[in-house]
Every structure is written in structure tokens, then in C-alpha cells.
Design a protein around this motif. Structure first.
Motif, PDB file in Angstrom:
ATOM      1  N   ILE A  73       0.832  -1.209   0.000  1.00  0.00           N
ATOM      2  CA  ILE A  73       0.000   0.000   0.000  1.00  0.00           C
ATOM      3  C   ILE A  73       0.864   1.256   0.000  1.00  0.00           C
ATOM      4  CG2 ILE A  73      -1.630   1.340   1.394  1.00  0.00           C
ATOM      5  CD1 ILE A  73      -2.892  -1.400   2.185  1.00  0.00           C
ATOM      6  N   ASN A  74       1.887   1.290   0.824  1.00  0.00           N
ATOM      7  CA  ASN A  74       2.742   2.474   0.917  1.00  0.00           C
ATOM      8  C   ASN A  74       3.649   2.678  -0.291  1.00  0.00           C
ATOM      9  OD1 ASN A  74       2.695   4.076   3.590  1.00  0.00           O
ATOM     10  ND2 ASN A  74       2.247   1.964   4.131  1.00  0.00           N
ATOM     11  N   SER A  75       3.874   1.636  -1.054  1.00  0.00           N
ATOM     12  CA  SER A  75       4.774   1.728  -2.203  1.00  0.00           C
ATOM     13  C   SER A  75       4.049   2.004  -3.515  1.00  0.00           C
ATOM     14  CB  SER A  75       5.565   0.414  -2.350  1.00  0.00           C
ATOM     15  OG  SER A  75       6.333   0.171  -1.197  1.00  0.00           O
ATOM     16  N   SER A  76       2.724   2.031  -3.494  1.00  0.00           N
ATOM     17  CA  SER A  76       1.950   2.120  -4.730  1.00  0.00           C
ATOM     18  C   SER A  76       1.135   3.405  -4.794  1.00  0.00           C
ATOM     19  CB  SER A  76       1.033   0.904  -4.836  1.00  0.00           C
ATOM     20  OG  SER A  76       1.816  -0.281  -4.824  1.00  0.00           O
ATOM     21  N   LYS A  77       0.825   3.823  -6.009  1.00  0.00           N
ATOM     22  CA  LYS A  77       0.114   5.081  -6.214  1.00  0.00           C
ATOM     23  C   LYS A  77      -1.392   4.950  -5.962  1.00  0.00           C
ATOM     24  CE  LYS A  77       3.473   6.724  -9.583  1.00  0.00           C
ATOM     25  NZ  LYS A  77       3.711   7.012 -11.007  1.00  0.00           N
ATOM     26  N   ILE A  78      -2.018   3.948  -6.554  1.00  0.00           N
ATOM     27  CA  ILE A  78      -3.463   3.750  -6.426  1.00  0.00           C
ATOM     28  C   ILE A  78      -3.726   2.338  -5.929  1.00  0.00           C
ATOM     29  CG2 ILE A  78      -5.676   3.585  -7.667  1.00  0.00           C
ATOM     30  CD1 ILE A  78      -4.581   5.661  -9.662  1.00  0.00           C
ATOM     31  N   ILE A  79      -4.502   2.241  -4.853  1.00  0.00           N
ATOM     32  CA  ILE A  79      -4.899   0.935  -4.340  1.00  0.00           C
ATOM     33  C   ILE A  79      -6.342   0.725  -4.779  1.00  0.00           C
ATOM     34  CG2 ILE A  79      -4.994  -0.587  -2.347  1.00  0.00           C
ATOM     35  CD1 ILE A  79      -2.228   0.917  -2.922  1.00  0.00           C
ATOM     36  N   PHE A  80      -6.534  -0.247  -5.648  1.00  0.00           N
ATOM     37  CA  PHE A  80      -7.844  -0.545  -6.212  1.00  0.00           C
ATOM     38  C   PHE A  80      -8.558  -1.517  -5.286  1.00  0.00           C
ATOM     39  CE2 PHE A  80     -10.429  -3.190  -9.126  1.00  0.00           C
ATOM     40  CZ  PHE A  80     -11.300  -2.206  -9.553  1.00  0.00           C
ATOM     41  N   ASN A  81      -9.761  -1.143  -4.891  1.00  0.00           N
ATOM     42  CA  ASN A  81     -10.555  -1.965  -3.970  1.00  0.00           C
ATOM     43  C   ASN A  81     -11.894  -2.277  -4.624  1.00  0.00           C
ATOM     44  OD1 ASN A  81     -11.165  -3.205  -1.432  1.00  0.00           O
ATOM     45  ND2 ASN A  81     -12.375  -1.428  -0.892  1.00  0.00           N
ATOM     46  N   VAL A  82     -12.400  -3.472  -4.362  1.00  0.00           N
ATOM     47  CA  VAL A  82     -13.707  -3.861  -4.868  1.00  0.00           C
ATOM     48  C   VAL A  82     -14.514  -4.442  -3.726  1.00  0.00           C
ATOM     49  CG1 VAL A  82     -14.981  -5.339  -6.473  1.00  0.00           C
ATOM     50  CG2 VAL A  82     -12.776  -4.396  -7.160  1.00  0.00           C
ATOM     51  N   ILE A  83     -15.664  -3.865  -3.471  1.00  0.00           N
ATOM     52  CA  ILE A  83     -16.595  -4.454  -2.516  1.00  0.00           C
ATOM     53  C   ILE A  83     -17.351  -5.529  -3.268  1.00  0.00           C
ATOM     54  CG2 ILE A  83     -18.563  -4.033  -0.980  1.00  0.00           C
ATOM     55  CD1 ILE A  83     -15.853  -2.729  -0.162  1.00  0.00           C
ATOM     56  N   ARG A  84     -17.218  -6.745  -2.791  1.00  0.00           N
ATOM     57  CA  ARG A  84     -17.815  -7.880  -3.479  1.00  0.00           C
ATOM     58  C   ARG A  84     -19.324  -7.889  -3.334  1.00  0.00           C
ATOM     59  NH1 ARG A  84     -13.104 -12.228  -1.964  1.00  0.00           N
ATOM     60  NH2 ARG A  84     -11.527 -11.064  -3.068  1.00  0.00           N
ATOM     61  N   LYS A  86     -11.705   4.099 -15.465  1.00  0.00           N
ATOM     62  CA  LYS A  86     -10.575   4.435 -16.333  1.00  0.00           C
ATOM     63  C   LYS A  86     -10.285   5.936 -16.316  1.00  0.00           C
ATOM     64  CE  LYS A  86     -11.378   0.622 -19.522  1.00  0.00           C
ATOM     65  NZ  LYS A  86     -11.759   0.284 -20.907  1.00  0.00           N
ATOM     66  N   ASP A  87     -11.336   6.743 -16.350  1.00  0.00           N
ATOM     67  CA  ASP A  87     -11.142   8.203 -16.306  1.00  0.00           C
ATOM     68  C   ASP A  87     -10.446   8.624 -15.016  1.00  0.00           C
ATOM     69  OD1 ASP A  87     -12.348   8.506 -18.767  1.00  0.00           O
ATOM     70  OD2 ASP A  87     -14.294   9.151 -17.943  1.00  0.00           O
ATOM     71  N   LYS A  88     -10.863   8.037 -13.903  1.00  0.00           N
ATOM     72  CA  LYS A  88     -10.273   8.421 -12.618  1.00  0.00           C
ATOM     73  C   LYS A  88      -8.834   7.931 -12.500  1.00  0.00           C
ATOM     74  CE  LYS A  88     -14.373   9.573 -10.227  1.00  0.00           C
ATOM     75  NZ  LYS A  88     -15.135   9.613  -9.008  1.00  0.00           N
ATOM     76  N   ILE A  89      -8.535   6.765 -13.029  1.00  0.00           N
ATOM     77  CA  ILE A  89      -7.152   6.279 -13.015  1.00  0.00           C
ATOM     78  C   ILE A  89      -6.259   7.241 -13.789  1.00  0.00           C
ATOM     79  CG2 ILE A  89      -5.611   4.497 -13.914  1.00  0.00           C
ATOM     80  CD1 ILE A  89      -7.820   2.456 -13.133  1.00  0.00           C
ATOM     81  N   LYS A  90      -6.680   7.596 -14.986  1.00  0.00           N
ATOM     82  CA  LYS A  90      -5.880   8.532 -15.799  1.00  0.00           C
ATOM     83  C   LYS A  90      -5.683   9.861 -15.072  1.00  0.00           C
ATOM     84  CE  LYS A  90      -7.477   6.530 -20.112  1.00  0.00           C
ATOM     85  NZ  LYS A  90      -8.453   6.662 -21.206  1.00  0.00           N
ATOM     86  N   TYR A  91      -6.761  10.380 -14.498  1.00  0.00           N
ATOM     87  CA  TYR A  91      -6.678  11.663 -13.808  1.00  0.00           C
ATOM     88  C   TYR A  91      -5.717  11.599 -12.615  1.00  0.00           C
ATOM     89  CZ  TYR A  91      -7.813  15.746 -11.055  1.00  0.00           C
ATOM     90  OH  TYR A  91      -7.710  16.900 -10.324  1.00  0.00           O
ATOM     91  N   TYR A  92      -5.897  10.610 -11.750  1.00  0.00           N
ATOM     92  CA  TYR A  92      -5.115  10.574 -10.512  1.00  0.00           C
ATOM     93  C   TYR A  92      -3.670  10.139 -10.739  1.00  0.00           C
ATOM     94  CZ  TYR A  92      -9.130  11.959  -7.856  1.00  0.00           C
ATOM     95  OH  TYR A  92     -10.177  12.694  -7.368  1.00  0.00           O
ATOM     96  N   LEU A  93      -3.386   9.374 -11.770  1.00  0.00           N
ATOM     97  CA  LEU A  93      -1.985   9.069 -12.064  1.00  0.00           C
ATOM     98  C   LEU A  93      -1.231  10.323 -12.498  1.00  0.00           C
ATOM     99  CD1 LEU A  93      -2.111   5.588 -13.843  1.00  0.00           C
ATOM    100  CD2 LEU A  93      -1.266   6.109 -11.538  1.00  0.00           C
ATOM    101  N   ASN A  94      -1.969  11.303 -13.008  1.00  0.00           N
ATOM    102  CA  ASN A  94      -1.360  12.556 -13.437  1.00  0.00           C
ATOM    103  C   ASN A  94      -1.512  13.686 -12.426  1.00  0.00           C
ATOM    104  OD1 ASN A  94      -0.328  11.784 -16.049  1.00  0.00           O
ATOM    105  ND2 ASN A  94      -2.471  11.553 -16.646  1.00  0.00           N
ATOM    106  N   ASN A  95      -2.120  13.412 -11.276  1.00  0.00           N
ATOM    107  CA  ASN A  95      -2.345  14.437 -10.261  1.00  0.00           C
ATOM    108  C   ASN A  95      -1.948  13.904  -8.885  1.00  0.00           C
ATOM    109  OD1 ASN A  95      -3.822  16.861 -11.615  1.00  0.00           O
ATOM    110  ND2 ASN A  95      -4.697  15.014 -12.510  1.00  0.00           N
ATOM    111  N   VAL A  96      -0.667  13.715  -8.718  1.00  0.00           N
ATOM    112  CA  VAL A  96      -0.126  13.104  -7.503  1.00  0.00           C
ATOM    113  C   VAL A  96      -0.455  13.918  -6.255  1.00  0.00           C
ATOM    114  CG1 VAL A  96       2.000  12.330  -6.374  1.00  0.00           C
ATOM    115  CG2 VAL A  96       1.704  12.000  -8.820  1.00  0.00           C
ATOM    116  N   SER A  97      -0.448  15.242  -6.362  1.00  0.00           N
ATOM    117  CA  SER A  97      -0.737  16.064  -5.185  1.00  0.00           C
ATOM    118  C   SER A  97      -2.166  15.830  -4.684  1.00  0.00           C
ATOM    119  CB  SER A  97      -0.509  17.545  -5.474  1.00  0.00           C
ATOM    120  OG  SER A  97      -1.368  17.995  -6.503  1.00  0.00           O
ATOM    121  N   GLU A  98      -3.090  15.585  -5.586  1.00  0.00           N
ATOM    122  CA  GLU A  98      -4.469  15.245  -5.192  1.00  0.00           C
ATOM    123  C   GLU A  98      -4.495  13.910  -4.449  1.00  0.00           C
ATOM    124  OE1 GLU A  98      -7.825  16.661  -5.869  1.00  0.00           O
ATOM    125  OE2 GLU A  98      -6.454  18.364  -5.780  1.00  0.00           O
ATOM    126  N   CYS A  99      -3.740  12.960  -4.954  1.00  0.00           N
ATOM    127  CA  CYS A  99      -3.665  11.646  -4.294  1.00  0.00           C
ATOM    128  C   CYS A  99      -3.128  11.787  -2.879  1.00  0.00           C
ATOM    129  CB  CYS A  99      -2.776  10.687  -5.086  1.00  0.00           C
ATOM    130  SG  CYS A  99      -3.427  10.253  -6.699  1.00  0.00           S
TER     131      CYS A  99
END
Length: 172
Positions: free
Chosen positions: A66-77, A126-139
Motif C-alpha cells: 500500500i505504501n509503495s503504490s500510487k493507487i490501491i484498487f478496492n472492490v466491494i464484493r 478508467k477516467d479516474k485512473i488517468k486523472y489521478y496518475l497525473n495528479n499526484v498532489s491530489e492523491c
């Protein structure tokens, strides 16, 4: 360790047939899948390459992932309905940026775009992944707020609430 555990997007969880369909959409990004039983995956050769192996990255290693990665993808089953999972709390408690499917319970604990980011469709994902990979300060801002929101939800604090409730009920 950061290079080994880190990725643009990670998924932490066991293989499930309906989850593989959704996670397969993430293979164009630097995706790592951590969890068990992904050997059951049939087809999806690109997704199979993302799997890190049985039993790897879990338990005491989860915080490192978790600490080494940019986006942690979670799915509520599906069986959790409109609820939450343990990872709903574990990801922000470890300081991670959580991108998860939208559920009422998660929104109650972690307000949208303040403490976590949500999606309802593959296109929105997909839109949010693209946005947040390019907006690290928001993350970083959202991760910090998520961490603060997760702090009161420890097992100890929950146990205290249950015991307090029990004491009130017992007196009635």
C-alpha cells in the motif's frame, strides 16, 4: 522494497470470476495483483502476468504494498451488498490512496473525493485512473484525509463502543 512492492495500481485480494473481468481493464497500466488463487484465472494472459504469486504481498507485507503504490484498487464484493470490507479501512489506515466501487457505507466513512475516490462504471474507473496518475498532489491530499478518517476505526475503539452499548442496554 519500494520497487518490488510498488506499482501505479495494485489490487489486494483473492481471485473471483467477476473481479477478474473488472481488473483486466487495469492491465494497460502498471498493475500488480497481490492475493491468492489467481492461478484459477483462465485466459487474460496480460492479467496473469500481473499476479505476484500465491501468498505474496499479504498480511505483514500488505502495508508495504500500500505504501509503495500510487493507487490501491478496492472492490466491494457482491455478497457485501452496499457495504464495506476490511480493506475499506486497511487501505487508508496504511496511508494508501483508495479507488473503490461506490457504496453507501464506504461513503459514510470516507467522503467522496475527500478521503477516497469512487467509481460506478468501467468508464468512470478508467477516467479516474488517468486523472489521478497525473495528479499526484491530489492523491496525497486524499490519502492524508483518508488516514485521519480511518484513525477512530480501530478494533480497540470499536470494542469500547460495543462495551458502552452493552452497559447501557444492561441497565435497562
Amino acid at each position: 522494497e519500494k520497487e518490488f512492492y510498488g506499482s501505479d495500481i495494485v489490487y489486494l485480494g483473492a481471485w473471483q470470476p467477476y473481479i477478474e473481468l473488472l481488473i483486466n481493464e487495469l492491465t494497460p497500466y502498471h498493475l500488480k495483483v497481490w492475493g491468492n488463487q489467481w492461478y484459477k484465472l483462465r485466459g487474460y494472459p496480460q492479467l496473469k502476468k500481473c499476479w505476484q504469486g500465491e501468498g505474496v504481498g499479504l498480511f505483514e507485507e500488505m502495508a508495504k504494498v500500500i505504501n509503495s503504490s500510487k493507487i490501491i484498487f478496492n472492490v466491494i464484493r457482491y455478497h457485501n451488498g452496499n457495504g464495506h470490507s476490511m480493506k475499506t479501512f486497511e487501505i487508508p489506515a496504511c496511508g494508501g490512496f483508495m479507488l473503490t466501487n461506490r457504496t453507501d457505507e464506504q461513503l459514510d466513512f470516507f467522503p467522496e473525493d475527500k478521503c477516497a475516490v469512487y467509481f460506478s462504471t468501467k468508464e468512470e474507473l478508467k477516467d479516474k485512473i488517468k486523472y489521478y496518475l497525473n495528479n499526484v498532489s491530489e492523491c496525497i491530499r486524499i490519502s492524508k484525509a483518508g488516514y485521519e478518517a480511518a484513525r477512530p476505526h480501530t478494533y480497540f475503539e470499536r470494542a469500547k463502543k460495543i462495551l458502552n452499548m452493552y452497559e447501557k442496554i444492561k441497565l435497562v
